[in-house]
Design a protein around this motif. Sequence first.
Motif, short mmCIF file in Angstrom:
data_model
loop_
_atom_site.label_atom_id
_atom_site.label_comp_id
_atom_site.label_asym_id
_atom_site.label_seq_id
_atom_site.Cartn_x
_atom_site.Cartn_y
_atom_site.Cartn_z
N SER A 123 10.12 1.55 -1.49
CA SER A 123 9.46 2.39 -2.49
C SER A 123 7.96 2.16 -2.55
O SER A 123 7.28 2.71 -3.42
N GLN A 124 7.44 1.35 -1.64
CA GLN A 124 6.03 0.96 -1.69
C GLN A 124 5.19 1.76 -0.71
O GLN A 124 5.68 2.27 0.30
N LYS A 125 3.88 1.81 -1.01
CA LYS A 125 2.94 2.54 -0.15
C LYS A 125 1.62 1.80 -0.11
O LYS A 125 1.12 1.36 -1.15
N LEU A 126 1.08 1.65 1.08
CA LEU A 126 -0.25 1.09 1.27
C LEU A 126 -1.18 2.19 1.75
O LEU A 126 -0.89 2.87 2.73
N ASP A 127 -2.29 2.39 1.06
CA ASP A 127 -3.29 3.36 1.47
C ASP A 127 -4.28 2.69 2.42
O ASP A 127 -4.64 1.53 2.25
N VAL A 128 -4.72 3.46 3.41
CA VAL A 128 -5.58 2.95 4.47
C VAL A 128 -7.02 3.39 4.23
O VAL A 128 -7.29 4.57 4.00
N TYR A 129 -7.94 2.42 4.29
CA TYR A 129 -9.37 2.68 4.18
C TYR A 129 -10.05 2.17 5.44
O TYR A 129 -9.82 1.03 5.85
N HIS A 130 -10.88 3.01 6.06
CA HIS A 130 -11.65 2.60 7.24
C HIS A 130 -12.88 1.84 6.75
O HIS A 130 -13.71 2.39 6.01
N THR A 131 -13.01 0.58 7.15
CA THR A 131 -14.06 -0.30 6.63
C THR A 131 -14.80 -1.00 7.76
O THR A 131 -14.67 -2.19 7.98
#
Length: 217
Positions: A123-131
Motif C-alpha cells: 500500500s506504499q508509494k515512493l515519489d521520485v525526485y531528480h536531484t
Amino acid sequence: MSLQFEIVPVTPFQQNCSILWCDQSMEGVVVDPGGDIERITARIDALGIRIVKIVLTHGHLDHVGGTAPLAAQLEVPVWGPHQDDAFWLDALLQQCQMFGFPPVTQFQPDRWLAEGDSIAFGSQKLDVYHTPGHTPGHVVLHSQEAQLAAVGDVLFNGSIGRTDFPRGDHNTLIASIQNKLWPLGNETRFIPGHGPMSTFGEERASNPHVADHMPLY
C-alpha cells in the motif's frame, strides 16, 4: 498499515543500504545494495519481507556494487537511477579499480527513473525526485505518508555530498537540496547514504553547508 524501514550498513565504506516495506502486505524494496548481499538477505529473511524491486539512487560503486547478484538471487527488477548516471554504471569495473574493490558484475537497470515517477509496493508509494549535483543522475525517494526520504549522497547529517567526481557540480547540488528537498517539509526524516539519520528541519537550522536558519517550528 504503514511504511517500515531498516538500515543495513554495508562494505568498508559503511554506506547505508535501506530496506523499506509495507507492514500490511510485507512487500518491500531494497535501496542502494552496495555489497555484503548476504547481510542484506539475512535481514530480509529475518523480517519476513518479499522484495519486489531494487532501487538505486545513483551510480557510484559503493551504492550499487551488490545490485547484480542481489537482483539475480531475489529475481527482482532494478529501477534507477536517472539515465544521466548511465556513464557511472558503464564504468563499474573502472570504479572498482579506482577504489580498490574486487570486480563486481556489470548490469543495466530494468528501468531508469525520472522526476515524477513513483515506486509502489504493497500500500506504499515512493515519489521520485531528480536531484543532480553529487552525480548528474541522482534521485531521491520520498514517502509523503511517512514523511520519510531516502536521499543517497545528496545530503548528510551535518554535511552534503561531494561534487569533485566527474560531472558533479556544487551549485547544482545546493539547488537540488533547496528546491527539491526543503519543500518536502522540516519534519521529514531522511536516510542518508552514509551516517546517521536527521530531518530536513535540523539541517536547515544547523548544517553549515545549507543552513538557512529556518526555525524548526
